[in-house]
Design an enzyme around this catalytic site. Structure first.
Site, short mmCIF file in Angstrom:
data_model
loop_
_atom_site.label_atom_id
_atom_site.label_comp_id
_atom_site.label_asym_id
_atom_site.label_seq_id
_atom_site.Cartn_x
_atom_site.Cartn_y
_atom_site.Cartn_z
N SER A 132 44.48 41.48 44.78
CA SER A 132 45.59 42.26 44.24
C SER A 132 45.74 41.93 42.77
CB SER A 132 46.88 41.92 44.99
OG SER A 132 48.01 42.46 44.32
N TYR A 145 53.03 35.63 48.11
CA TYR A 145 51.92 36.59 48.01
C TYR A 145 51.06 36.26 46.79
CZ TYR A 145 49.54 41.12 48.03
OH TYR A 145 48.59 42.12 48.07
#
Length: 264
Positions: A132, A145
């Protein structure tokens, strides 16, 4: 590494990006081994893609080892499975933290560790990790995350150096905000600062490019997000201030819109 004719292990196939990846890989003539946590969601895919399926919970170390054993001989790994794990860290229990890190970081690392020796022995293969843009710069409400995606990026880029001259390539593919799949599609939430999104198809193209061209890093995001994350990675304090201003502007705009609605 050519995808056509290769045996590919794809994790997280039942998610939006995973489904798009499976369709493209099948269209390119890959022999698929598809993995997910829910058996009822996997079974229909076996017929559609003429694929082997392996039900596995990537938070379970034994399931990870079993998956690698059942996928022995895979020439390409696409580690796509991940948990969103966004929000305030203080809202997470220790067990939830362990699960997020296991799925997002430990499982990809272990699958690579277990599959890479066979690829190296054969002198060909590829390990592709779907990360990501959150793995390049820190953002609010994404401590857990971000930790997993920062870690995955570092792991992939270092492993690439370790496997140089073995015939095994390693790539990290990092999407920005994805529309039509994932968190923003499921919740209808707006992207921070009104940033543009990318489609699942663009992410798939990035993964294919990474594998077939043996690219170290492919960032699938609009130019402005690439620029912001590049600056944020070098100047985290500046990035923090910019993000706060963007968040303040978003709140102000929402307040204006709400006030207009009340006066109509």
């Amino acid at each position: 590494m050519r995808i056509t004719g290769a045996t590919v292990l794809l994790t997280g196939v039942t998610g939006g990006i995973g489904s798009a990846l499976a369709a493209e890989l099948h269209a390119r003539g890959a022999e698929l081994i598809l993995s997910g946590r829910r058996k009822e969601a996997l079974e229909p895919l076996a017929a559609v893609y003429r694929a082997r399926t392996v039900t596995a919970d990537l938070a379970d170390p034994d399931d990870v080892e079993r998956l690698a054993a059942e996928a022995s001989g895979a020439q390409i790994l696409i580690a796509n499975a991940a948990l969103p794990s966004s929000g305030d860290l203080l809202d997470y229990t220790p067990g939830q933290i362990d699960r997020a890190l296991a799925v997002n970081l430990r499982a990809p690392a272990m699958l690579a560790r277990l599959l890479a020796p066979g690829m190296a022995k054969a002198g060909r293969g590829h390990l592709a990790f779907v990360g990501s843009m959150s793995g390049k710069t820190a953002t609010k409400a994404a401590a857990l995350y971000g930790a997993s995606k920062f870690g995955l990026r570092g792991f992939a880029l270092a492993l690439r150096q370790d496997l140089h001259h073995t015939g095994v390539g390693v790539s990290i593919v990092q999407p920005g905000f994805v529309r039509d799949a994932g968190m923003f599609a499921a919740t209808g939430a707006a992207t921070p600062g009104g940033l543009r999104t990318v489609s699942p198809r663009q992410v798939v193209s990035g993964v294919v490019r990474a594998i077939e061209q043996n690219r170290a890093e492919v960032n699938v995001a609009p130019f402005e997000l690439k620029l912001l994350t590049a600056i944020g990675g070098q100047f985290p304090a500046l990035s923090e201030r910019v993000q706060r201003r963007m968040a303040g502007a978003d709140r102000t705009m929402r307040q204006i819109v709400q006030a207009q609605r009340h006066t109509r």
